[in-house]
Design a protein around this motif. Structure first.
Motif, mmCIF file in Angstrom:
data_model
loop_
_atom_site.group_PDB
_atom_site.id
_atom_site.type_symbol
_atom_site.label_atom_id
_atom_site.label_comp_id
_atom_site.label_asym_id
_atom_site.label_seq_id
_atom_site.Cartn_x
_atom_site.Cartn_y
_atom_site.Cartn_z
ATOM 1 N N LEU A 187 2.189 1.647 -3.465
ATOM 2 C CA LEU A 187 1.083 2.033 -4.370
ATOM 3 C C LEU A 187 0.610 3.635 -4.053
ATOM 4 O O LEU A 187 0.438 4.374 -5.233
ATOM 5 C CB LEU A 187 -0.147 1.455 -4.188
ATOM 6 C CG LEU A 187 -0.979 1.700 -5.280
ATOM 7 C CD1 LEU A 187 -0.483 1.487 -6.688
ATOM 8 C CD2 LEU A 187 -2.327 0.412 -5.092
ATOM 9 N N ARG A 188 0.633 3.919 -2.674
ATOM 10 C CA ARG A 188 0.317 5.551 -2.572
ATOM 11 C C ARG A 188 1.496 6.288 -3.248
ATOM 12 O O ARG A 188 1.230 7.471 -3.713
ATOM 13 C CB ARG A 188 0.174 5.689 -1.030
ATOM 14 C CG ARG A 188 -0.791 5.300 -0.484
ATOM 15 C CD ARG A 188 -1.054 5.654 1.116
ATOM 16 N NE ARG A 188 -0.034 5.090 1.928
ATOM 17 C CZ ARG A 188 -0.222 3.987 2.492
ATOM 18 N NH1 ARG A 188 -1.374 3.333 2.582
ATOM 19 N NH2 ARG A 188 0.657 3.453 3.411
ATOM 20 N N GLN B 18 -6.384 7.099 0.371
ATOM 21 C CA GLN B 18 -7.429 6.149 0.402
ATOM 22 C C GLN B 18 -6.788 4.671 0.265
ATOM 23 O O GLN B 18 -7.692 3.814 0.452
ATOM 24 C CB GLN B 18 -8.257 6.376 -0.913
ATOM 25 C CG GLN B 18 -9.094 7.814 -0.691
ATOM 26 C CD GLN B 18 -9.741 8.045 0.469
ATOM 27 O OE1 GLN B 18 -10.502 7.127 0.795
ATOM 28 N NE2 GLN B 18 -10.067 9.094 1.009
ATOM 29 N N VAL B 19 -5.763 4.468 -0.266
ATOM 30 C CA VAL B 19 -4.979 3.212 -0.492
ATOM 31 C C VAL B 19 -4.800 2.894 0.811
ATOM 32 O O VAL B 19 -4.077 3.337 1.779
ATOM 33 C CB VAL B 19 -3.912 3.364 -1.263
ATOM 34 C CG1 VAL B 19 -3.063 1.916 -1.376
ATOM 35 C CG2 VAL B 19 -4.307 3.802 -2.775
ATOM 36 N N ARG B 20 -5.401 1.599 1.180
ATOM 37 C CA ARG B 20 -5.099 1.157 2.693
ATOM 38 C C ARG B 20 -4.781 -0.447 2.708
ATOM 39 O O ARG B 20 -5.259 -1.158 1.797
ATOM 40 C CB ARG B 20 -6.150 1.405 3.383
ATOM 41 C CG ARG B 20 -6.584 2.705 3.580
ATOM 42 C CD ARG B 20 -7.650 2.918 4.650
ATOM 43 N NE ARG B 20 -8.001 4.662 4.474
ATOM 44 C CZ ARG B 20 -8.916 5.135 5.050
ATOM 45 N NH1 ARG B 20 -9.807 4.415 5.680
ATOM 46 N NH2 ARG B 20 -9.068 6.362 5.192
ATOM 47 N N ALA C 259 0.798 -1.138 0.150
ATOM 48 C CA ALA C 259 0.157 -0.200 0.162
ATOM 49 C C ALA C 259 0.974 1.223 -0.125
ATOM 50 O O ALA C 259 0.617 2.042 -0.618
ATOM 51 C CB ALA C 259 -0.939 0.005 1.127
ATOM 52 N N VAL D 293 -4.731 -4.898 -0.592
ATOM 53 C CA VAL D 293 -4.659 -3.639 -0.688
ATOM 54 C C VAL D 293 -5.884 -2.912 -1.340
ATOM 55 O O VAL D 293 -6.366 -3.255 -2.463
ATOM 56 C CB VAL D 293 -3.531 -2.970 -1.332
ATOM 57 C CG1 VAL D 293 -3.365 -1.782 -1.581
ATOM 58 C CG2 VAL D 293 -2.109 -3.590 -1.051
ATOM 59 N N GLU D 294 -6.686 -2.374 -0.285
ATOM 60 C CA GLU D 294 -7.904 -1.458 -0.918
ATOM 61 C C GLU D 294 -7.472 -0.338 -1.313
ATOM 62 O O GLU D 294 -6.939 0.664 -0.785
ATOM 63 C CB GLU D 294 -8.904 -1.327 0.451
ATOM 64 C CG GLU D 294 -9.969 -0.778 0.216
ATOM 65 C CD GLU D 294 -10.978 -0.359 1.463
ATOM 66 O OE1 GLU D 294 -12.128 -0.562 1.259
ATOM 67 O OE2 GLU D 294 -10.493 -0.320 2.393
ATOM 68 N N ILE D 295 -7.798 0.016 -2.749
ATOM 69 C CA ILE D 295 -7.572 1.358 -3.398
ATOM 70 C C ILE D 295 -8.666 2.465 -3.112
ATOM 71 O O ILE D 295 -8.144 3.470 -2.792
ATOM 72 C CB ILE D 295 -7.681 0.908 -5.039
ATOM 73 C CG1 ILE D 295 -6.354 -0.101 -5.108
ATOM 74 C CG2 ILE D 295 -7.092 2.381 -5.680
ATOM 75 C CD1 ILE D 295 -6.088 -0.493 -6.661
#
Length: 72
Positions: free
Chosen positions: A18-19, A34-36, A15, A47-49
């Protein structure tokens, strides 16, 4: 418990990467957060986008390589 901790560490690291990539693509930090990381009760890492405004989604798409067209 070790499986959960390992999965969480993997999800957190991914995450974070990606952030950072989203910010390099021009997406504001407040949207990139918002990426968690997420770990299921069975210990599976995700990974929740989350949701991005359309303008930010377009910025992200513009940084990705073009999709290959397949011939049928």
């Amino acid at each position: 418990m070790d499986q959960y901790k390992s999965a969480l560490a993997e999800a957190e690291h991914t995450a974070e990467l990606l952030r950072a990539a989203l910010q390099r693509a021009g997406i504001p930090e407040h949207e990139a957060t918002q990426v968690r990381p997420l770990v299921t009760s069975k210990g599976r890492a995700y990974v929740e986008i989350g949701a991005l405004p359309v303008g930010s989604a377009v910025k992200l798409l513009n940084t990705l390589p073009p999709a290959s067209e397949t011939t049928g």
